[in-house]
Structures are given as C-alpha cells and as structure tokens.
Design an enzyme around this catalytic site. Structure first.
Site, short mmCIF file in Angstrom:
data_model
loop_
_atom_site.label_atom_id
_atom_site.label_comp_id
_atom_site.label_asym_id
_atom_site.label_seq_id
_atom_site.Cartn_x
_atom_site.Cartn_y
_atom_site.Cartn_z
N GLY A 45 24.27 63.10 58.50
CA GLY A 45 24.56 61.67 58.45
C GLY A 45 25.92 61.30 58.96
O GLY A 45 26.07 60.29 59.66
N LEU A 75 15.74 61.35 59.82
CA LEU A 75 15.72 60.43 60.96
C LEU A 75 16.24 59.05 60.62
O LEU A 75 16.68 58.31 61.51
CB LEU A 75 14.29 60.33 61.51
CG LEU A 75 13.63 61.66 61.92
CD1 LEU A 75 12.22 61.41 62.42
CD2 LEU A 75 14.46 62.38 62.97
N GLN A 76 16.23 58.68 59.34
CA GLN A 76 16.66 57.35 58.92
C GLN A 76 18.14 57.12 59.15
O GLN A 76 18.61 56.00 59.28
CB GLN A 76 16.30 57.16 57.44
CG GLN A 76 16.95 56.00 56.73
CD GLN A 76 18.07 56.45 55.79
OE1 GLN A 76 18.29 57.64 55.59
NE2 GLN A 76 18.77 55.49 55.23
N ARG A 77 18.94 58.19 59.25
CA ARG A 77 20.39 58.04 59.37
C ARG A 77 21.05 59.03 60.32
O ARG A 77 22.17 58.80 60.76
CB ARG A 77 21.03 58.19 57.98
CG ARG A 77 20.90 59.58 57.41
CD ARG A 77 21.01 59.64 55.90
NE ARG A 77 20.73 60.99 55.41
CZ ARG A 77 19.51 61.48 55.26
NH1 ARG A 77 18.45 60.75 55.57
NH2 ARG A 77 19.33 62.71 54.81
N ASP A 134 27.89 67.76 52.93
CA ASP A 134 27.57 66.92 51.78
C ASP A 134 27.48 67.67 50.47
O ASP A 134 26.84 67.20 49.53
CB ASP A 134 26.25 66.18 52.03
CG ASP A 134 25.06 67.13 52.18
OD1 ASP A 134 25.27 68.36 52.16
OD2 ASP A 134 23.92 66.65 52.31
N ASN A 135 28.11 68.84 50.38
CA ASN A 135 28.12 69.54 49.09
C ASN A 135 29.48 70.17 48.85
O ASN A 135 30.21 70.52 49.78
CB ASN A 135 26.99 70.58 49.01
CG ASN A 135 27.20 71.75 49.94
OD1 ASN A 135 27.93 72.69 49.61
ND2 ASN A 135 26.57 71.71 51.11
N CYS A 193 22.41 69.14 45.11
CA CYS A 193 22.16 69.37 46.53
C CYS A 193 21.06 68.49 47.11
O CYS A 193 20.93 68.39 48.32
CB CYS A 193 21.84 70.86 46.76
SG CYS A 193 23.20 71.95 46.33
N CYS A 348 34.54 49.28 37.58
CA CYS A 348 34.90 48.54 38.79
C CYS A 348 33.86 47.42 38.98
O CYS A 348 33.34 46.90 38.00
CB CYS A 348 35.00 49.46 40.00
SG CYS A 348 33.43 50.17 40.55
#
Length: 390
Positions: A45, A75-77, A134-135, A193, A348
C-alpha cells in the site's frame, strides 16, 4: 548494481522538463536523482505510490524488496499491481509496472526480501531506504539495519483513517525508530498481521509523502521530517507534528547502545491474538469504548484521569470539562507529568491520534495508559448529545 551515466540526454530532458524547471531541482538536482539508488522495502500500500512517483521522478536505480505474491484484496490500494498480476510475485509485478512508466531507470528485484541475514549488506548498496512494511518485527529490522548500514530510513505507517511519516537519520543527529518506540507493543495490543482495514487513497497520501522525503533528501532542498513525526488525519485533512528527540537511552543509537549486530531472534514475527485481560491494579486494556470510559470516570474518578490530545482550536468547538489538555505534539515533553498510579485515558476526535499517543506512551513504559476508541465524537453520540460535533 547497475552503474548508470548521470548525463541527462535529450530524452531525459524532455521527460523531466517540468521538474527541472523548479529552481530547487534544476539540472543539478535532476542529475543527483539520476545518480541515486533507492531501496523500497515492501511493494504494498505505501510502497506502490512511493515507487510510482520515484520512478517517474527519474531516480536512477530503484530496488524493490518483497517476498509476497499479489492477492486480489491488494488491488484496492496497491496500484503497482494490475488484476493480471494476481498470483505473481509482487516484485515482478512492480518491476513490470515501473518499467512501463519509465524505461530510462534501472530496476533491481530483491525477491528474497529483507532478512536478518542480508539486511545490512543490502542496505549498504543504496543511498536511502523507504520502509513500506506493515508489521512491527520488520520495521525494527529495517530500522536497525539502516542504522548499522549508516543509511537514512523513511518511515511510513497507516492505521484506519490516519497515517504518519518520519525520517530516521541517526548519522545526521536524528533519532531512530527505537527512540520513538523502544520496544514492540505486546502481542495483540495493536492490529496483528492481518489487515485492520484501510482506505486506498490514504496509502496514496502517505506513500507520496514518503517519496517527497526521499526526493528532498537526495536533492538537498526543503526541510526533512528528521526528528519529527508527522501525523495526517484523512477524515478532516488535519496534520500534527510531534518533535521526536534522540533518546540517550536508545538501545540502538543511544550512548549506551546494546544493539550492535542483527540477531535474528530479535525480529521474530508475532501474529498472536490479543490476550484476554482483566483490569486490575497493574493491568489495563490498550483500548476501551466510550461507554466504558464514561463508566470508569463515573465510578472511579479518584483513580482515573482523562487527557485530551486534540489541538486548542478543537477544544473551542467542544470539550469535556474534566479532561486535562495536552496537545499530541507536546506529549513527549510532558512525559514526567503523567501519573503512573492512576488509569490514564487518552482521547482525541475519533480515536486515531489518541491511539498513536497510547502506543507511544506504552512504549515509554507507561502501561497504565488506555485509548478511547471513538473519541469525543463518540462521546457526543453516546454520552452527551449537547456537545457540538465536527
């Protein structure tokens, strides 16, 4: 590693004309880009938009390191990969897409990815590393290897509707990832994960910001996000910057550093589910709902405090009177003021920034900190409908 000529021929001058017109770039800057070697770790991504823009910008050599294959849900990103690449190695798919975009640059596949065995030597072949992973285990590996290879690391990450970027460049006095997060979060305390869900366009924003940091570093123009953590909130396009000082106690880049080599056991992946926890005197959940937070503040007001990390102008719209206010960017300088004998709830707008703050504080050893998922907007919906929403 290919050794490209840095001479800009007629084809290159035509292709990069609009970029060369920028006085901060010019011919000299474009030649610097042509000489540069950039490694992108992760063709997903974040790596997808970063790679697309760096290739189009004329980076002379781009390495792509990834061990995964393209799956349909990517495929979405992950715009490097067309539908026809499903089932193929991401590296091969990425190389094909980038070659179609710019045939003037060299593209180097690293199908073996980044491992504890090859990381330092691999990073030494490049001028700068872009981390699109991403991990947590791999992020720590990339950070440690970049430090040991004396290479800057452009960090990016996303969580739900928020993303963050920073440049970890200890060779030029900046902090490293371990200065911000000295140790990985406990298993299950953050999404494991498996993916927690993400908007593709947010990947484009953060990945493009990472590409900009690479270009700024290589050409020498602009102010890098070195020593700063920039958080971008997609729901209202707000950004917040936190100063991240270099920690003298950092186990990697501090004065008493204990990490001097890459030990494989230090980077073991953990995909465990969140442990079942009961709240007691020493154990607090990482995240709770708005009603749970309201119940705690009602039943145990003497043992619970609420900290609002929004910006001052947001408090003018709505606020909870009992909440203490410490803007997100000022959290690091207020660490010593936070109590360790009470349950600290962080709030927040929707829960994204407060989640970042919670992760940061827990990494600093404050295990009594809990994020309120839903934020003050959820409070306005579920607890106090008189609060203004924005």
């Amino acid at each position: 590693m290919p050794d490209l000529s840095t001479h800009l021929d007629a084809a290159a001058l035509r292709r990069y004309n609009r970029q060369i017109l920028l006085e901060e770039i010019g011919i000299e800057g474009q030649e610097k880009l042509a000489r540069a070697k950039v490694l992108i770790v992760g063709a997903g991504g974040l790596g997808s938009p970063a790679a697309l823009y760096l290739a189009a910008a004329g980076i002379g050599t781009i390495g792509i390191a990834d061990i995964d294959h393209v799956e349909e849900h990517n495929l979405q990103r992950q715009l490097l990969h067309p539908t026809g690449s499903v089932g193929k190695p991401k590296v091969d798919s990425a190389i094909a897409s980038l070659r179609a975009i710019n045939p003037l640059i060299a593209l180097v596949p690293h199908l073996e990815g980044v491992t504890p065995e090859n990381a330092v030597k691999l990073f030494e072949q490049y001028d700068i590393i872009l981390d699109g992973t991403d991990n947590f285990p791999v992020r720590y590996l990339n950070n440690d290897a970049a430090f040991l290879a004396q290479r800057p690391l452009v960090h990016g990450s996303i969580y739900k509707f928020e993303g963050q970027i920073s440049v970890f460049d200890s060779q030029h006095g900046g902090p490293c990832y371990r200065c911000l997060f000295p140790k990985p979060p406990s298993a299950g305390s953050v999404p494991n994960c498996g993916e927690a869900g993400v908007i593709g366009a947010l990947c484009g924003v953060i990945g493009s910001m990472q590409a900009l940091e690479v270009i700024k570093y290589l050409t020498g123009y602009g102010e890098l996000q070195r020593g700063k953590l920039l958080t971008y909130r997609a729901l209202d396009h707000q950004t917040t910057s936190i100063v991240v000082p270099r920690s003298p106690d950092c186990p990697l880049c501090g004065s008493k550093h204990i990490i001097t080599t890459i030990e494989p056991t230090r980077y073991q992946p953990s995909c465990e589910a969140a442990p079942t926890t009961s709240m007691n005197e020493s154990e607090y959940p990482v995240e709770i709902t708005v009603p749970e937070a309201h119940q705690l503040l009602t039943d145990k007001p003497e043992d619970t405090i609420l900290i609002d990390v929004r910006e001052p102008h947001e408090l003018e719209i709505c606020r909870i009177e009992i909440a203490q206010h410490i803007p997100m960017r000022q959290i690091p300088e207020n660490l010593s003021e936070l109590p360790r004998d009470k349950h600290v709830l962080i709030m927040c707008h929707h829960g994204g920034r407060s989640r970042r703050v919670t992760e940061y504080l827990r990494a600093q050893g404050l295990d009594n900190v809990t994020n309120i998922d839903g934020g003050i907007d959820g409070w306005a919906i579920e607890i106090d409908q008189k609060l203004a929403r924005y």
